[in-house]
Design a protein around this motif. Sequence first.
Motif, PDB file in Angstrom:
ATOM      1  N   SER A   1       0.827  -1.220   0.000  1.00  0.00           N
ATOM      2  CA  SER A   1       0.000   0.000   0.000  1.00  0.00           C
ATOM      3  C   SER A   1       0.858   1.264   0.000  1.00  0.00           C
ATOM      4  CB  SER A   1      -0.926   0.003   1.206  1.00  0.00           C
ATOM      5  OG  SER A   1      -0.166   0.004   2.393  1.00  0.00           O
TER       6      SER A   1
ATOM      7  N   LYS B   1       1.775   2.868  -3.389  1.00  0.00           N
ATOM      8  CA  LYS B   1       0.674   3.038  -4.351  1.00  0.00           C
ATOM      9  C   LYS B   1       0.892   4.203  -5.315  1.00  0.00           C
ATOM     10  CE  LYS B   1      -2.668   3.708  -1.084  1.00  0.00           C
ATOM     11  NZ  LYS B   1      -1.965   4.242   0.090  1.00  0.00           N
TER      12      LYS B   1
ATOM     13  N   CYS C   1     -10.788  -1.421  -1.107  1.00  0.00           N
ATOM     14  CA  CYS C   1     -10.922  -0.062  -0.565  1.00  0.00           C
ATOM     15  C   CYS C   1      -9.714   0.681  -1.116  1.00  0.00           C
ATOM     16  CB  CYS C   1     -10.971  -0.067   0.956  1.00  0.00           C
ATOM     17  SG  CYS C   1      -9.584  -0.893   1.726  1.00  0.00           S
ATOM     18  N   LYS C   2      -9.224   1.695  -0.429  1.00  0.00           N
ATOM     19  CA  LYS C   2      -8.096   2.407  -1.038  1.00  0.00           C
ATOM     20  C   LYS C   2      -6.906   1.466  -1.226  1.00  0.00           C
ATOM     21  CE  LYS C   2      -6.021   5.725   1.339  1.00  0.00           C
ATOM     22  NZ  LYS C   2      -5.621   7.055   1.828  1.00  0.00           N
ATOM     23  N   SER C   3      -6.524   0.787  -0.123  1.00  0.00           N
ATOM     24  CA  SER C   3      -5.318  -0.036  -0.236  1.00  0.00           C
ATOM     25  C   SER C   3      -5.582  -1.511   0.044  1.00  0.00           C
ATOM     26  CB  SER C   3      -4.250   0.486   0.713  1.00  0.00           C
ATOM     27  OG  SER C   3      -4.694   0.318   2.028  1.00  0.00           O
ATOM     28  N   ALA C   4      -6.832  -1.905   0.236  1.00  0.00           N
ATOM     29  CA  ALA C   4      -7.207  -3.301   0.502  1.00  0.00           C
ATOM     30  C   ALA C   4      -6.532  -3.854   1.751  1.00  0.00           C
ATOM     31  CB  ALA C   4      -6.900  -4.184  -0.703  1.00  0.00           C
ATOM     32  N   LYS C   5      -6.303  -2.991   2.693  1.00  0.00           N
ATOM     33  CA  LYS C   5      -5.542  -3.400   3.870  1.00  0.00           C
ATOM     34  C   LYS C   5      -6.414  -3.355   5.119  1.00  0.00           C
ATOM     35  CE  LYS C   5      -2.482  -0.239   4.981  1.00  0.00           C
ATOM     36  NZ  LYS C   5      -3.034   0.353   6.216  1.00  0.00           N
ATOM     37  N   ASP C   6      -7.067  -2.240   5.345  1.00  0.00           N
ATOM     38  CA  ASP C   6      -7.776  -2.062   6.603  1.00  0.00           C
ATOM     39  C   ASP C   6      -9.285  -2.311   6.480  1.00  0.00           C
ATOM     40  OD1 ASP C   6      -5.331  -1.306   7.843  1.00  0.00           O
ATOM     41  OD2 ASP C   6      -5.490   0.620   6.851  1.00  0.00           O
ATOM     42  N   ARG C   7      -9.969  -1.433   5.757  1.00  0.00           N
ATOM     43  CA  ARG C   7     -11.410  -1.629   5.618  1.00  0.00           C
ATOM     44  C   ARG C   7     -11.713  -2.961   4.943  1.00  0.00           C
ATOM     45  NH1 ARG C   7     -12.281   4.134   2.902  1.00  0.00           N
ATOM     46  NH2 ARG C   7     -10.080   3.755   2.501  1.00  0.00           N
TER      47      ARG C   7
ATOM     48  N   ALA D   1      -4.878   0.655  10.342  1.00  0.00           N
ATOM     49  CA  ALA D   1      -4.661   2.104  10.437  1.00  0.00           C
ATOM     50  C   ALA D   1      -5.967   2.853  10.682  1.00  0.00           C
ATOM     51  CB  ALA D   1      -3.992   2.606   9.162  1.00  0.00           C
ATOM     52  N   PHE D   2      -6.588   2.554  11.804  1.00  0.00           N
ATOM     53  CA  PHE D   2      -7.806   3.275  12.174  1.00  0.00           C
ATOM     54  C   PHE D   2      -7.546   3.996  13.481  1.00  0.00           C
ATOM     55  CE2 PHE D   2      -9.847  -0.795  10.429  1.00  0.00           C
ATOM     56  CZ  PHE D   2     -10.041  -0.266   9.163  1.00  0.00           C
TER      57      PHE D   2
HETATM   58  O1  LIG Z   1      -6.961  -0.196   3.517  1.00  0.00           O
HETATM   59  P1  LIG Z   1      -7.631   1.134   3.682  1.00  0.00           P
HETATM   60  O2  LIG Z   1      -8.873   1.057   4.494  1.00  0.00           O
HETATM   61  O3  LIG Z   1      -7.793   1.868   2.395  1.00  0.00           O
HETATM   62  O4  LIG Z   1      -6.585   1.959   4.549  1.00  0.00           O
HETATM   63  C1  LIG Z   1      -6.776   3.288   4.970  1.00  0.00           C
HETATM   64  C2  LIG Z   1      -7.434   3.360   6.327  1.00  0.00           C
HETATM   65  O5  LIG Z   1      -8.785   2.953   6.220  1.00  0.00           O
HETATM   66  C3  LIG Z   1      -7.456   4.753   6.869  1.00  0.00           C
HETATM   67  O6  LIG Z   1      -7.991   4.713   8.147  1.00  0.00           O
HETATM   68  C4  LIG Z   1      -6.069   5.307   6.977  1.00  0.00           C
HETATM   69  O7  LIG Z   1      -6.146   6.648   7.409  1.00  0.00           O
HETATM   70  C5  LIG Z   1      -5.320   5.209   5.665  1.00  0.00           C
HETATM   71  O8  LIG Z   1      -5.778   6.177   4.778  1.00  0.00           O
HETATM   72  C6  LIG Z   1      -5.402   3.847   5.027  1.00  0.00           C
HETATM   73  O9  LIG Z   1      -5.027   3.911   3.683  1.00  0.00           O
HETATM   74  P2  LIG Z   1      -3.570   3.603   3.236  1.00  0.00           P
HETATM   75  O10 LIG Z   1      -3.738   3.472   1.766  1.00  0.00           O
HETATM   76  O11 LIG Z   1      -2.763   4.728   3.671  1.00  0.00           O
HETATM   77  O12 LIG Z   1      -3.187   2.306   3.864  1.00  0.00           O
END
Ligand SMILES: O=P(O)(O)O[C@H]1[C@H](O)[C@@H](O)[C@H](O)[C@H](O)[C@@H]1OP(=O)(O)O
Length: 974
Positions: free
Chosen positions: A383, A386, A892-898, A949-950
């Motif tokens: 991520s 990106k 989601c943005k990076s397919a990591k958190d949400r 990253a929440f």
């Molecule tokens: O995997 P994501 O949910 O797109 O990651 C977001 C996260 O949800 C958000 O809380 C955080 O502030 C970052 O923006 C994460 O995006 P990254 O692309 O920076 O991992």
Amino acid sequence: MTSHFLYSEDTSLRNSFKKEFYPSTTLTSCPGNDGVVVISLLLLPLLPLSLLTFLFNLVLFDVGVLLRECTILTVLSLCPPPFINSLSLLHLSLSSPTLSLCLCVCVSSPSPECRDLIGSGRDRTPNALVQVAVIDPREQYLVSQACTEIVEGSRDPLFLTGVTFPPEYPASPETLVKLTVYDVRDKARDNVSKPQSVSFLGSATFSVSDLLRSKDDQLTLNLRSSDGVLAVGTVLVSRVNMGEMEEGDMDHITADVQQAQKCTLVCESSQGTPIDKDNSPLTVFKNPVCKVYKFQTVDSKWMLVREQMEECTLSFSIPRQLLHLYIQEDMRRIQELRDLGELSPHWDNLRKEVIGRYGQVIAAYQETLAELNKITGPSFKPSCSKAQRYLEFIPINLHTQRMRVTCPRQTDAFYDVITVGAPAAHFQGFKGGGLQRLLSRHEAEKKSTAYQCIYYSPEHTAKAQEVLHSVGHLQPLISGLADQLLQAAQQHSMAGLREALKTLAGKTEQFVHALKDELVKSALLALHTAQPGYSPPQNPGHSPGQEDGQAPLKRQDSIPCHKEYDEEEWDRVWADVAKSLNCVIAMVDKLQEQEPINNNQEQPIPKQVLADVITSHNPEGDWREQLCPLVVRLKECVAEVVVRARRAMTFVLLQEAACSIPQGLFLKQRRDVVFSQALAALACGFVMRLYAGMEDKGFLRQLHLVGLVAQFESLLSTYSEEIGMLEDMEVGISDLHRVAFKITQAKTDDPCDLQPVVIGRRDHYTVEVPLPRLAFQTLPHEIKEGKALQVYPVLFNVGINEQQTIADRFGDISLQERINQRNFEILDSYYKSLSDKVPSECLPCFQTQMDLKDLLGTLGQNVVTKKRKNVEILWLAGTICRRLNGIRFTSCKSAKDRTSMSVTLEQCALLRDEHQLNKDYFIRALDCMRREGCRIENVQKNIKCRKYAFNMLQLMAFPKIYRPPEGTYGKVDS
Ligand SMILES: O=P(O)(O)O[C@H]1[C@H](O)[C@@H](O)[C@H](O)[C@H](O)[C@@H]1OP(=O)(O)O
């Protein structure tokens, strides 16, 4: 703050642990709450007054939570060190190229002495956690494999989380496994590493060979205290095969302390074939991470659940291939522009400019390709990369995830999902929005500006490309078939003649049909006027003495009508093709008539009489001799048409490009980038789905009769930059309808020969997926014959975070509404054509009874209902996709958190709805997966830190079920 790893009383062990467990984790603060407060307060003065109340409430709440947590921390740290007590349970899986093992280990109830300890008046029950490490027999050091979740405040803790070893891990019978049990006072992952937060309780070591040789596949071990003397419990290990669990196999693993004396070893072997036991294409999927859990069902049985997450080599190989194709296509375009021949100075200058721009794009793509070719290592783009320029074509964090469920007396079930960051042009940024907005703005500008050329709509340029492609493709085919016809004539074979003529007639008809378009005619006229020496007809609008001696072409709203142009010339050339074909047909008929009756068994082609041609031939002569001049004439006519059509269509594209420079080319590049990411994800999903369905006749039938739905779930918010991402993603996903798949037979079973290959050009690509010979032979003949297999991409988006809260209350959510409604229509029409062509038995059986039609009806209502963060849309779309045998994607943005929250939720919902997961275990299962499962490993792989990253502010805005467990989220240390 200190940054120790898990505290152990054994110093050497502690040192190895420090080195080996989570080496990159830096532990600086408690998870993110302080960060939330600071960030929120800093934001306050910058925000409009309308948002202040909203944020202020959240901040106040946050502070409250923070204070509560601090208090809890203090209280906990005052607690006395705990001790091991009755039951701990964990799973462990081991695998190597030759041996693949999965263990469930019960750390059994303690010896009577330990029981005495438990009963010795301590008032605090432990929060137990088990670390599993491997001692490499050659290197003699410990390597961490994993740990269980923490089971809080229980004297009989029951662990649901497993631990795994990657397949490439060199496990052998000599490998030693060390289990260490700790009591944790603060479950935040950071705090687990602080000596004051954990206490060592006991450990046990065994070798894999001990386990394999053990009687009844069971092994009993003592759990020893730190001095290695005092036995504080026993460990029992036993084996079962994943996928072959019989009733009773897991009965011993229950919450009942007295019975929970065993552990389980699950063996799976990989034969090293291109398709493994899980139907996983070993050649494409890499670096698996596996996790094992056991959960209780409603009838108090146990199910084994295994998550497997993998990278996909297509992350890089598809973009590389696409870049090659983009470069080739643009080079061809340059050549075609040069082939336009002499143009008036005005058009010649424009041509030079367009060629120059194409040259720049080609050079940039070549540079990117060269950089990509240098990359080795992991098969995914993390991520944090990106927005890297050279990686812009690579999908973000593309992974596959498979959940395998083993229940007693049931065949194993598999659930696949592909996770990928939203296909978007991060390097180019989102200042002006994303593709969907940029493209429509560009089209509108093109229409309204008085360009010195005709306005060609995207449909016109697509048509021009199609004509160019058709003529380029059909001319050599026609020429080859004409030669075949002559060969048959030479061999005096009437059957051969008929056969070749039939195909030749078909292709020529196709050729003529491709050119039967007003666009070709009008473009010929436009080209005519762009040639040197063209003298425009005098009319009132014309002012003499124009630059270059040329009258500038006035912008027109529609393609010009060709008054002064000798349109008959084109009609003649075009009609000559049909005429010369008729002559060939007539001649073959004539030859047939001369044949003895028994040679004339086939149905004759309807006669096309052209007496003048036929009578000029000597009926007695050699067949080839008689046919040859007619065939040569046909070829000449075709060539003549091709030259004209090609120049005309190239001129359309030149005008379009000249009008669009530079914005049009930027947009083209942006679209190339986004499409590349989307195609890599789709190809990965298709291959995974194909391999999983290789033995499912119904699925294969559906595949060739209708094709597959590819359903993308997106959690982007419709606020700020993510609007631009969603606008990119919308176009990228929709562009996937220009892709078809073909299954081919691999030349050999060598992994290199099993890599998917992309062919085609921007308006249509085919991805060829080679299969090993044996697997290929089992396919339906339609697929073996190379039928193009269609995909129907659909996208549903529901923003869930704090930005979506703002968009919902104060912003604009029309983008999301439009996307969901439009894609619902696509999904619905796919379902309709599926129901028409494929019997319902072809679709998979699910426990959930709701009829597909009803599910679609409910989805249809939901997409038009005004409801904030209506995640039901996502659940319904996901369920429908699985019921339709489709390919599931989450983004989601990076397919990591949400994405991780969503994927784990979907898995647990499937366990609940399809495998009777006990409802008391639902949240525990969800927390286990989020805390210790593949997704936290995904986070670790991306940012080298095991935290989503929440912050609290964000989480408060999430629908509850999307919030991760405490201690797993917070400020990410960079
Ligand atoms: O995997 P994501 O949910 O797109 O990651 C977001 C996260 O949800 C958000 O809380 C955080 O502030 C970052 O923006 C994460 O995006 P990254 O692309 O920076 O991992």
